[in-house]
Design a protein around this motif. Structure first.
Motif, short mmCIF file in Angstrom:
data_model
loop_
_atom_site.label_atom_id
_atom_site.label_comp_id
_atom_site.label_asym_id
_atom_site.label_seq_id
_atom_site.Cartn_x
_atom_site.Cartn_y
_atom_site.Cartn_z
N GLU A 1 80.41 77.66 46.68
CA GLU A 1 79.29 78.15 46.41
C GLU A 1 79.41 78.84 44.87
OE1 GLU A 1 76.25 81.00 46.40
OE2 GLU A 1 77.18 79.97 48.04
N VAL A 2 80.09 77.90 43.36
CA VAL A 2 80.54 78.45 42.72
C VAL A 2 80.47 77.54 41.88
CG1 VAL A 2 82.31 78.26 40.49
CG2 VAL A 2 82.34 80.03 42.71
N LEU A 3 80.55 76.35 42.03
CA LEU A 3 80.19 75.18 41.84
C LEU A 3 78.81 75.06 42.22
CD1 LEU A 3 81.23 72.03 41.20
CD2 LEU A 3 81.67 71.41 43.75
N GLY B 1 73.77 73.74 39.44
CA GLY B 1 72.59 74.07 39.56
C GLY B 1 71.72 74.91 38.56
N THR B 2 72.62 75.44 38.10
CA THR B 2 72.78 76.77 36.88
C THR B 2 72.40 75.59 35.09
OG1 THR B 2 73.68 78.92 37.63
CG2 THR B 2 73.12 78.50 35.60
N ALA B 3 73.48 75.07 35.47
CA ALA B 3 73.57 73.67 33.84
C ALA B 3 72.75 72.88 33.92
CB ALA B 3 74.69 73.04 34.42
N LEU B 4 71.97 72.55 34.96
CA LEU B 4 70.85 71.43 35.54
C LEU B 4 69.32 72.03 34.89
CD1 LEU B 4 72.58 69.08 38.30
CD2 LEU B 4 72.18 68.91 35.23
N GLY B 5 69.57 73.62 34.98
CA GLY B 5 68.42 73.71 35.26
C GLY B 5 67.14 73.89 36.47
N LEU C 1 70.76 75.81 47.68
CA LEU C 1 71.03 75.10 48.60
C LEU C 1 71.46 74.04 48.56
CD1 LEU C 1 66.88 74.38 49.74
CD2 LEU C 1 68.42 75.05 51.20
N LEU C 2 72.32 74.10 47.48
CA LEU C 2 72.94 73.08 46.80
C LEU C 2 74.78 73.91 46.87
CD1 LEU C 2 74.92 70.78 45.77
CD2 LEU C 2 74.76 71.37 43.28
N MET D 1 70.42 84.54 38.78
CA MET D 1 70.32 83.66 38.84
C MET D 1 69.76 83.01 37.07
SD MET D 1 71.63 82.75 41.86
CE MET D 1 70.96 80.96 42.29
N ASP D 2 68.95 83.38 36.77
CA ASP D 2 68.30 83.09 35.38
C ASP D 2 69.00 83.26 33.94
OD1 ASP D 2 66.17 81.87 36.42
OD2 ASP D 2 65.22 84.10 37.03
#
Length: 180
Positions: free
Chosen positions: A25-27, A32-36, A44-45, A102-103
């Motif tokens: 989950e953390v990964l 996902g957050t780092a890649l925007g 999903l990831l 999430m943002d």
């Protein structure tokens, strides 16, 4: 006394599940957050990685018991699928339910506090689910019979799939293995 031991086993099983889920989950959230990425792609990831890491943490000790990979994968699927699914639905619902989490971005306290809250809520929701599964010889009870090198001991689990218990509800020690 048996209820306390069943609850302790459920807590241990849920902590085991939480470990794999949290890593994935953390990964996933970080990537996902780092890649925007949009929330759906990030979730999903995260879910895919949580299942991957959750199953991997179960497969490893089962393989050490001598079971072949194909059988070990089957044990992991039987042992962890419901637990991981409940945990993932819960923690992602919490993450999505916290406004702006999430943002918020990886450097925001809102992101990390929300993620910790989500995992804590998921743990609390999943313990009773795991307890009910274990009581019926399902969930973590399926993998437990392979812990401590007892896979070849048919008497470690009775016909219903429940692990043998001593008079206090604890697991019976069979030979030189460790209690899991």
């Amino acid at each position: 006394m048996e209820n306390r031991n069943l609850t302790r086993l459920a807590v241990a099983a849920t902590l085991h599940c939480l470990t794999g889920c949290a890593v994935g989950e953390v990964l996933g959230m970080i990537v996902g957050t780092a890649l925007g990425w949009h929330n759906l792609a990030t979730v999903l990831l995260s879910v895919a990685l949580a299942f991957l890491f959750g199953y991997a943490l179960t497969i490893r000790p089962v393989l050490r018991s001598g079971l072949p990979l194909r059988s070990a994968v089957g044990v992991a699927l039987a042992a962890d699928t419901v637990s991981i699914l409940v945990m993932e639905v819960t923690d992602n619902a919490v993450m999505l339910g916290v406004p702006g989490a999430m943002d918020a971005g990886l450097t925001s306290w809102l992101f990390w506090v929300s993620l910790l809250l989500a995992l804590a809520v998921a743990f609390a929701v999943t313990v009773p689910v795991n307890r009910a599964l274990i009581a019926r010889g399902r969930g973590h009870a399926v993998a437990h019979r392979y812990h401590g090198g007892h896979a070849d001991h048919e008497h470690h689990a009775d016909q219903g799939g429940r692990a043998d218990q001593d008079s206090r509800g604890g697991h019976v020690q069979h030979g030189g293995g460790s209690r899991a």
